[in-house]
Design an enzyme around this catalytic site. Structure first.
Site, PDB file in Angstrom:
ATOM      1  N   ASP A 117      32.429  34.112   5.722  1.00 38.47           N
ATOM      2  CA  ASP A 117      33.474  33.144   6.057  1.00 38.47           C
ATOM      3  C   ASP A 117      34.780  33.632   5.445  1.00 38.47           C
ATOM      4  O   ASP A 117      34.791  34.159   4.323  1.00 38.47           O
ATOM      5  CB  ASP A 117      33.130  31.755   5.514  1.00 38.47           C
ATOM      6  CG  ASP A 117      31.969  31.117   6.266  1.00 38.47           C
ATOM      7  OD1 ASP A 117      31.764  31.475   7.439  1.00 38.47           O
ATOM      8  OD2 ASP A 117      31.265  30.276   5.674  1.00 38.47           O
ATOM      9  N   ASP A 135      32.228  29.919  13.858  1.00 40.85           N
ATOM     10  CA  ASP A 135      32.205  28.467  13.653  1.00 40.85           C
ATOM     11  C   ASP A 135      33.238  27.775  14.541  1.00 40.85           C
ATOM     12  O   ASP A 135      32.957  26.739  15.155  1.00 40.85           O
ATOM     13  CB  ASP A 135      32.483  28.141  12.182  1.00 40.85           C
ATOM     14  CG  ASP A 135      31.397  28.666  11.258  1.00 40.85           C
ATOM     15  OD1 ASP A 135      30.245  28.785  11.714  1.00 40.85           O
ATOM     16  OD2 ASP A 135      31.705  28.966  10.091  1.00 40.85           O
TER      17      ASP A 135
END
Length: 318
Positions: A117, A135
């Site tokens: 991330d 995401d």
């Protein structure tokens, strides 16, 4: 659907996965926070699911279950694409983008054991959890799916294309569903025996016959596998129910059509529903109806000619 339309449907999945991989490879070189207004780039290793969910689970259970869950969703995606009654490119592309994002994170867990991330939105006092392109694109997929369902819901579940009951031939359909479940269960049991034995022997080769470590790794693995097996059996049963209905439904309708003819009823032309098998029964029923109409017309003509040939002055013999 046509080949070109299938290409349009599959392309978003591939593009989503590739964009996610490229951006994550770029993110692995981030060594310090890079800010552009409220948008911040900072490398973060996510050992859980989306937005860090399940990160507190044991590593074996977490990595294996989440990765296997991604593969499970990919198979489910293929089934949904096959069984959708309409082509609805919006809905299908939304599903492709969603699965592409999921597969992007699954690839991270398989290769690195965690998800990369690197995007944070907000201010130092109020900010979002770290996320990645996969995401973000998953939410785009969700939005497209919801939009398509709202706009094309009547096409997804048309009233004139549904039967009043799903079990039109209970014995055949149950046999079909049980057979599919048995095949699926057999494959999963074979996979369980192989993978469990392989994992156990590998652990014993590395650390010896340490019962604590064996239980630590093997128990979560078996629990996860059983959960996946139960879910897989439930899905195979549901798929078997739908597929068997597509086989038994047209035969059931054709039987009713034939019984109606035998009883002399005025039966409308047989129409096989979208997605059903044996579509050739429509043409066969139409040909039968035409032949019967020709026979009826010929008999009517013969009766009229016979009546016209009788002399009204002729009296029957006493």
């Amino acid at each position: 659907m046509k080949k070109r339309e299938w290409l349009i449907v599959i392309l978003p999945l591939v593009v989503t996965w590739l964009v996610d991989r490229v951006t994550k490879l770029w993110a692995t070189d981030i060594t310090s926070v890079k800010s552009h207004g409220p948008l911040h780039f900072v490398l973060h290793h996510n050992h859980g699911a989306m937005l860090g969910l399940f990160s507190d689970l044991p590593s074996v259970l977490r990595i294996v279950s989440l990765s296997t869950g991604g593969a499970f969703l990919l198979c489910t995606y293929a089934l949904i694409q096959y069984m959708l009654p309409i082509k609805s490119l919006t809905l299908r592309c939304g599903l492709s983008i969603l699965i592409g994002g999921i597969l992007g994170n699954v690839a991270d867990r398989i290769v690195w054991g965690y998800v990369v991330d690197f995007i944070v939105v907000g201010t130092p006092t109020l900010s979002s959890p770290a996320f990645n392109i996969a995401d973000a694109l998953q939410w785009v997929g969700y939005a497209l799916i919801v939009f398509a369902i709202i706009r094309e819901g009547e096409l997804l579940w048309p009233e004139n294309n549904s039967r009043k009951k799903f079990w039109v031939n209970l014995s055949f359909q149950l046999k079909y569903c049980i057979l599919m479940m048995a095949v699926g269960l057999s494959l999963t049991l074979i996979s369980l025996v192989f993978s469990y034995t392989y994992l156990r022997v590998t652990i014993q080769e590395l650390v010896g016959n340490n019962q604590f470590l064996l239980n630590k790794f093997l128990v979560p693995y078996v629990i996860t596998f059983i959960i996946i097996c139960v879910a897989f059996c439930a899905i195979t049963f549901a798929v078997g129910k739908v597929l068997s209905h597509r086989i038994a439904g047209p035969i059931y309708a054709f039987e009713r059509y034939l019984y109606g003819i035998m009883r002399g009823e005025n039966i409308p032309l047989l129409k096989v529903r979208k997605g059903d098998e044996f579509k050739e029964l429509e043409a066969l029923a139409e040909e039968i109806t035409k032949r019967l109409n020709v026979i009826k017309a010929e008999r009517t003509v013969n009766v009229v000619e016979f009546n016209d040939g009788i002399n009204p002055d002729d009296k029957p013999r006493q």
